[in-house]
Design a protein around this motif. Structure first.
Motif, PDB file in Angstrom:
ATOM      1  N   LYS A 488       3.126   6.397   0.200  1.00  0.00           N
ATOM      2  CA  LYS A 488       3.069   5.560   1.403  1.00  0.00           C
ATOM      3  C   LYS A 488       4.460   5.151   1.896  1.00  0.00           C
ATOM      4  O   LYS A 488       4.612   4.117   2.552  1.00  0.00           O
ATOM      5  N   LYS A 490       6.620   5.764   4.378  1.00  0.00           N
ATOM      6  CA  LYS A 490       6.727   6.391   5.689  1.00  0.00           C
ATOM      7  C   LYS A 490       8.183   6.543   6.128  1.00  0.00           C
ATOM      8  O   LYS A 490       8.558   7.537   6.760  1.00  0.00           O
ATOM      9  N   PHE A 631       4.499  13.041  10.102  1.00  0.00           N
ATOM     10  CA  PHE A 631       5.365  11.933   9.709  1.00  0.00           C
ATOM     11  C   PHE A 631       5.725  10.993  10.862  1.00  0.00           C
ATOM     12  O   PHE A 631       6.535  10.084  10.673  1.00  0.00           O
TER      13      PHE A 631
END
Length: 637
Positions: A488, A490, A631
Motif C-alpha cells: 500500500k 502508493k 499507479f
C-alpha cells in the motif's frame, strides 16, 4: 457433473509447458488425479537421498527453494515459482533425490502422479520433446537434468556445484564400423581392435538390424557362452536403438538412459528403415561434457588466482559466442552465463577470505543490476552490495572495516577478470553499500517511504539482486522487509513508476529511430537506454507491486506477470518476447565489435531486421499505459 477443482487446475496448467500441449479433456483427466499440497514456510517437499515419490510437482503459488548441503552449509541452487516443474527424477531415474526442495514461503503445490502422466509422454511428441530438451545426464552413468528455469532436483553436482548442461548438437562417429549378420565374431572382434572402436553396427542393405559392442564380447564370448567362430547374428543386440541426425547431447543421454544402452545408431530419420549415418557412444558424450559449462564451473571453483579466473571468463565468452551462433535460445544462454558469472564472483570471494582469514560475522554478497537479473552476457561493469549480520555496537566498526577490505580485494579481482568497476560506485567496496542488515533495512525504508527527497541516492537497480555468496537468511530478511514496505505504498510506486517512464523515446513521432546526435556513438541507436531499460524498469515495478518474489530476470518477470494478471497477459507476453529480441540485437552487436553492444549501427543490419527491431519496441506504449493507470502517477509528474 463437472469437477470444479479439476477445472481450475486445468486452467492453470494450460498456460505452462508441457501441459500447454495437451487438450482440455486430457488436462481434465490429469487434473482429476492431482493432489493439492499446502506447504508452510520452510516445509520440505523432499530432500537429498529421499526415496523417489510417485508424483512430480508443479508450483501453483509461492516459491520453492532447491538446495544442496555443502560442508554443512546449505547452498541455494534455484528458486521455483508458479508454473515451474520440479521432482521430475522419477520419470527417468531410479536413484534417490539429489537435492532438497523446501518452501521459501507459504506455497501451494500440485502433485501429479507419474503413472497418470506417463501415457501422455508416450503418445504426444511435443510433451516428449519438452522432456527431452529439459533433461541431460552429466556422468558416464547417465542421470538426467533439466534446462533453463527447470534447474531442479535432477541436476548432477561436481564438487557440490550445479552442473549446467549445454544442449548443443553432438559430434559423433560418422564413419562407423559395419558388418553383415553372417560375419564371424573373431573377424569382427579383430576389426574392432584394429580400429580401436568399441562397437560394430550389423546391417543389411545399409539398414541397421543390430549392434555388437565390447560388452557383448565380454559377456557372451569371454564367458564361453558362444564360440569365437560363431556368427555375429548370434551375439548381437537387436533391435539397435536408432536416433535421428543432429541429436543434442541432452537427447542422446536421455535415449541411453531410457533404453539402458551405451551406443546409439544414427540414421537419416531416426528409424531402422533408413540409411546408417553414424554411431554415438558414451565416450562421445564424455568428450562433449569436457567442454560444457558444468566443467567450467568446476574449474572456476578450483582456480587459485585472478589470472586463472580471467582465463576461465574468456572461456565463457567463447561459449556465449558459440551458443549464439548455434541459435541456442537466449533465455537458456542467460541462465548458463548467469551461473558461471556467479561462480566467478563466489570464487573471487573465496580467494579473498583465504587471504584475509575467516569473516568476523555472517554476511551475504548480493549481485545487483544486470548481474542480479542474470542478464549479463557481455562484459559490463560490476554492481554489488554486502550485507552483514547485526553485531554489537562496539564491534561494528571493526566488522565493517573487515568487510570493506574484503570487498576491495574482491572487486579488484573481478576488475582484473574483466568486469569493469561501476562508474557510479555501486559496489560492495564502497562504504555506502557495505553495512549491517539493520542499516540496509533503514536504507531501503528511506528510499521507499520518502522517495524523491534525496533523488540522487535512490537507484532502482538496488531492487534487482541475487545472492552470490553467503547466508541466504540475510537475503531473505532483506526481501521480506522490502515487500512489507511496499504494501500500500502508493508514493513509492508512483516514484518508481514515473522513473520507469523517464527513459528517452526510441522512436520519433514519424516512427523513425532516434539516433545519438554527437559523441563517439553519433548516428547509432542506444538499444540499452532507449529499448531494454524501459522494459527492465517496467518489469521491476510491476513484480514488486504484485508481491512476486524470487524472480529477478526481466523475461521471466513478464512471463510470471502474464499469469498473475491475466487481463494484461497479452501485453506482458509481448513484452517478454520483445525483451529477448532486443537482447539478441544487443548481444550480436557486442559479439561483433567486442563491446557492450549498447550502440547499434543500423546501417549494418538488414531492412527486415530493422522492422523486427522496430516491432520489438511496440509493447512499450502498452506498458506505459498500464503503469500510468495502475499507479495513478500524480506524485512526481
Amino acid at each position: 457433473m463437472k469437477n470444479s477443482i479439476a477445472e481450475r487446475i486445468a486452467d492453470f496448467l494450460i498456460v505452462h509447458p508441457p501441459f500447454s500441449n495437451l487438450s482440455h479433456d486430457e488436462l481434465i483427466e490429469v487434473a482429476s488425479e492431482i493432489r493439492v499440497l499446502n506447504l508452510e514456510k520452510n516445509k520440505t517437499l523432499f530432500q537429498i537421498n529421499d526415496l523417489l515419490h510417485e508424483s512430480f510437482y508443479v508450483v501453483a503459488s509461492g516459491v520453492i527453494n532447491l538446495s544442496i548441503i555443502s560442508d554443512a552449509e546449505e547452498t541455494l541452487l534455484n528458486k521455483c515459482v508458479a508454473g515451474d516443474i520440479l521432482g521430475l527424477r522419477p520419470f527417468f531415474a531410479k536413484n534417490n533425490y539429489m537435492m532438497t526442495a523446501k518452501a521459501r514461503e507459504e506455497s501451494v503445490i500440485y502433485a501429479i502422479p507419474i503413472d497418470v502422466f506417463r501415457p501422455f509422454v508416450a503418445k504426444n511428441t511435443n510433451v516428449l520433446d519438452f522432456l527431452l530438451q529439459s533433461f541431460a545426464s552429466t556422468s558416464t552413468n547417465p542421470v538426467e537434468r533439466s534446462s533453463g528455469k527447470l534447474l531442479n532436483d535432477s541436476v548432477r553436482h561436481i564438487d557440490n556445484q550445479s552442473e549446467i548442461q549445454y544442449f548443443q548438437s553432438l559430434d559423433y562417429n560418422k564413419n562407423p564400423l559395419t558388418s553383415t549378420p553372417n560375419a564371424i565374431v573373431q573377424n569382427v572382434a579383430q576389426i574392432m581392435t584394429d580400429n580401436l572402436i568399441g562397437c560394430v553396427i550389423i546391417q543389411e542393405n545399409n539398414l541397421p538390424i543390430g549392434i555388437v559392442t565390447d560388452t557383448d564380447l565380454r559377456a557372451k564370448i569371454a564367458t564361453g557362452r558362444f564360440y569365437i567362430t560363431t556368427l555375429v547374428s548370434n551375439i548381437m543386440s537387436s533391435p539397435v536403438i536408432t536416433v535421428p541426425e543432429n541429436l543434442s547431447l541432452a537427447e542422446a543421454q536421455l535415449f541411453m538412459l531410457r533404453h539402458n544402452v551405451t551406443h546409439l545408431c544414427v540414421t537419416i530419420d531416426g528409424s531402422d528403415k533408413t540409411e546408417i549415418k553414424g554411431v554415438i557412444s558414451q565416450q562421445d558424450i564424455i568428450s562433449a561434457q569436457a567442454n560444457n559449462p558444468g566443467i567450467l564451473i568446476k574449474e572456476i571453483k578450483r582456480a587459485q588466482n585472478q589470472d586463472e579466473l580471467k582465463r576461465l571468463r574468456e572461456k565463457l565468452a567463447d561459449f556465449i559466442r558459440t551458443s549464439f551462433d548455434k541459435k541456442i535460445p537466449l533465455s537458456h544462454i542467460n541462465t548458463i552465463a548467469g551461473e558461471v558469472n556467479m561462480a566467478i564472483i563466489k570464487r573471487s570471494i573465496d580467494l579473498a577470505i583465504l587471504e584475509m582469514g575467516s569473516p568476523p560475522a555472517r554476511f551475504a554478497w548480493l549481485s545487483i543490476g544486470s548481474q542480479g537479473r542474470k542478464e549479463q552476457l557481455l562484459l559490463t561493469d560490476q554492481d554489488s552490495i554486502l550485507v552483514f549480520e547485526d553485531v554489537a555496537s562496539d564491534k561494528y566498526r571493526d566488522v565493517k572495516e573487515y568487510f570493506l577490505k574484503l570487498s576491495k580485494k574482491v572487486t579488484a579481482t573481478l576488475e582484473t577478470v574483466g568486469y569493469a568497476y561501476c562508474p557510479f560506485g555501486h559496489m560492495a567496496s564502497n562504504q555506502l553499500w557495505c553495512k549491517s542488515l539493520t542499516d540496509w533495512k533503514n536504507q531501503y525504508s528511506n528510499w521507499m517511504n520518502t522517495p524523491g527527497e534525496k533523488s540522487d541516492e535512490i537507484c532502482s537497480i538496488f531492487f534487482d539482486y541475487e545472492l552470490a555468496f553467503g547466508e541466504i537468511q540475510l537475503e531473505e530478511a532483506l526481501t521480506e522487509h522490502i515487500f512489507r514496505n511496499a504494501e500500500k505504498n502508493k508514493k513509492f510506486f508512483a516514484f518508481l513508476g514515473t522513473d520507469s517512464l523517464k527513459k528517452p523515446a526510441p522512436l520519433s513521432f514519424f516512427k523513425q529511430f532516434i539516433l545519438e546526435e554527437e559523441g563517439e556513438y553519433k548516428d547509432r541507436f542506444d538499444i540499452k537506454t532507449r529499448a531494454l531499460m524501459p522494459l527492465v524498469d517496467a518489469a521491476r515495478v510491476l513484480v514488486i507491486s504484485q508481491n512476486i518474489k524470487g524472480i529477478n530476470n526481466t523475461f521471466l518477470r513478464f512471463k510470471q506477470l502474464a499469469i498473475t494478471e491475466p487481463k494484461y497477459s497479452e501485453v506482458y507476453m509481448n513484452a517478454a518476447e520483445a525483451f529477448i529480441t532486443l537482447s539478441k540485437f544487443r548481444t550480436h552487436e557486442g559479439l561483433k565489435d567486442g563491446t557492450t553492444g549498447q550502440y547499434i549501427n543500423l546501417e549494418e543490419i538488414s531492412k527486415s531486421d530493422k522492422e523486427k527491431l522496430k516491432n520489438a519496441l511496440l509493447p512499450m506504449k502498452d506498458l506505459e499505459e498500464i503503469i500510468k493507470n495502475k499507479f495513478q502517477l500524480t506524485y512526481f509528474t
